[in-house]
Design a protein around this motif. Sequence first.
Motif, PDB file in Angstrom:
ATOM      1  N   UNK A  65       0.885  -1.203  -0.085  1.00 15.75           N
ATOM      2  CA  UNK A  65      -0.060   0.130   0.084  1.00 15.75           C
ATOM      3  C   UNK A  65       0.831   1.271  -0.128  1.00 15.75           C
ATOM      4  N   UNK A  67       3.679   1.472  -1.282  1.00 18.00           N
ATOM      5  CA  UNK A  67       4.157   1.680  -2.742  1.00 18.00           C
ATOM      6  C   UNK A  67       3.240   2.454  -3.576  1.00 18.00           C
ATOM      7  N   UNK A  68       2.053   1.881  -3.540  1.00 18.88           N
ATOM      8  CA  UNK A  68       1.022   2.590  -4.383  1.00 18.88           C
ATOM      9  C   UNK A  68       0.591   3.932  -4.046  1.00 18.88           C
ATOM     10  N   UNK A  69       0.665   4.318  -2.730  1.00 18.32           N
ATOM     11  CA  UNK A  69       0.445   5.739  -2.393  1.00 18.32           C
ATOM     12  C   UNK A  69       1.401   6.810  -2.937  1.00 18.32           C
ATOM     13  N   UNK A  70       2.501   6.268  -3.230  1.00 10.77           N
ATOM     14  CA  UNK A  70       3.545   7.325  -3.918  1.00 10.77           C
ATOM     15  C   UNK A  70       2.830   7.845  -5.127  1.00 10.77           C
ATOM     16  N   UNK A  71       2.160   7.076  -5.951  1.00 12.31           N
ATOM     17  CA  UNK A  71       1.370   7.673  -7.314  1.00 12.31           C
ATOM     18  C   UNK A  71       0.321   8.156  -7.053  1.00 12.31           C
ATOM     19  N   UNK A  72      -0.533   7.715  -5.942  1.00 11.00           N
ATOM     20  CA  UNK A  72      -2.067   8.052  -5.835  1.00 11.00           C
ATOM     21  C   UNK A  72      -1.938   9.488  -5.441  1.00 11.00           C
ATOM     22  N   UNK A  73      -0.851   9.765  -4.571  1.00 11.93           N
ATOM     23  CA  UNK A  73      -1.033  11.239  -3.864  1.00 11.93           C
ATOM     24  C   UNK A  73       0.202  12.005  -4.002  1.00 11.93           C
ATOM     25  N   UNK A  76       6.528  12.013  -2.150  1.00 13.65           N
ATOM     26  CA  UNK A  76       7.903  11.906  -2.413  1.00 13.65           C
ATOM     27  C   UNK A  76       8.716  11.019  -1.303  1.00 13.65           C
ATOM     28  N   UNK A  77       7.986  10.409  -0.361  1.00 12.93           N
ATOM     29  CA  UNK A  77       8.536   9.499   0.654  1.00 12.93           C
ATOM     30  C   UNK A  77       7.207   9.322   1.591  1.00 12.93           C
ATOM     31  N   UNK A  78       7.587   8.298   2.330  1.00  8.84           N
ATOM     32  CA  UNK A  78       6.435   7.657   3.237  1.00  8.84           C
ATOM     33  C   UNK A  78       6.977   7.368   4.619  1.00  8.84           C
ATOM     34  N   UNK A 102       4.400  11.336   2.465  1.00  8.85           N
ATOM     35  CA  UNK A 102       5.161  12.720   2.869  1.00  8.85           C
ATOM     36  C   UNK A 102       5.433  13.228   1.584  1.00  8.85           C
TER      37      UNK A 102
END
Lengths: 166, 179
Positions: A65, A67-73, A76-78, A102
Motif C-alpha cells: 500500500x 508503494x501505491x500511495x506514491x503514485x496516488x497522492x 516523495x516519501x513515506x 510525505x
Amino acid sequence: MTCLICSLIEKKQKKIYEDDEIIAFLNPTPAVHGHTLVAPKRHLQIITQLEDKTVEKMFFVSQQLSSLLYDAVGAEGTNIIVQNGVVAGQKHAHFLINIIPRSKDDGMSFEWAQKQIPEDNMNKIQEALQATEAKEEKKEAVAEEKKKEEPKGADDYLIKQLRRLP
Amino acid sequence: MEATQCIFCNLATGQMPSKKIYEDELITAILDIYPANPAHLLVMPKEHKAIFAQLPKATAERFGLVAKKLSELIFRVLRPEGLNIFIANGAIAGQKAPHFIMHVIPRFQGDGINFEIAEKEAKIDDVDALCSKLRKDVLNYFPEQKFEEEKEEKSVEQRLEERKKPKNIDLDRITKMFE
Ligand SMILES: [Zn+2]
Ligand SMILES: [Zn+2]
C-alpha cells in the motif's frame, strides 16, 4: 467501552484492502491526504499480541500500500509508524500501522535528538538483550522437544483410528 | 551508491563491528550507537535496498515478524512504557542513509521523543475520490480484493498481467536525494 477502530472495521469505511485477518482503510482524520491505517480485525492492542503470521501479513500489505500511495497522492516519501502504548503516541487501544505519505513542506517531522550513552552501558544493554534472547530460544527449543515426545493430540489419535478402519 | 561503500551493508553483513542483537538469513538488528533512547535498535536487510518498496515479499514479511520478536524482547528486558516502530522512506520522510532501516525505539514517560501524529478533519469529497482511485490501484496489486461498489471492468488474468509491470516509483530520484 466501544473501540472506534473496531467500529470503522465493522462499517468497512473507506476500506482499500481486506482479508480474513486484516483490513486497511483511509484514516477519517488523516495527518495528510492518503494517511492509511492497517489494522488486525481482532481487537488487539499492541504488536506483541499479534500472531506471527498476522504481523507478517500486515507488514507485507503495508509495503504494497505504501508503494501505491506514491503514485496516488504524488508523495516523495513515506513514513510507517507503529505506536505501542500511550507514551508512544497511541490514541486507540487497537493496534495500527500508520502509512503516511510525505511531501515537501507538509509541516511534519519525526526527528529525534541523539542521546550519548557511555560504552559501558551500551555493553550492558547488549548483554541483557542477548541473554534474554538466548533464554527464550532455549525455552522454545525445549517446548518443541516436549511436543515431539508427548503423545499426539486428540486429532492425530482420531485420524489414526480412522485409518485403522477397513 | 556502491553497496560496498554503504556503511549499513557492512554493518548488516558483519564486515564492520557492531553491537548485534539479532540476525537471520535476511535481516540483522544492531544497537544504534547514537540512540533516541537506550536500546534503540536498527533493523536492516542484509541486501542493499534503499526503501521498503524494494524489499522482496519474504523480507517485508520477515520485518514484521522481527518487529514483533524484538518488541517482545525489549518489553521484557527494559520494561519501557511504550515502544515505537518507525520507518522513513525517502530523505523527505527523514531517511538519513540510502539503506533501508526499521527503527525500534523503547519509550519512557518524559523522554522528549515525539511520534504523535496530528490528525485533521478531511474533506469528505477528497477522501471519497482518493478511496475510489486507490481501490482501482489495489486491484492491480491484490487482484483477489473485492469492493462492492466497484464494477468488474477487468478480468483477474488482466490484473495479474498488470501486476507484473514495474511499479511506477522513481527510485532514482528518491536515491539521488541522499547525494
Ligand atoms: Zn478495536
Ligand atoms: Zn547498503
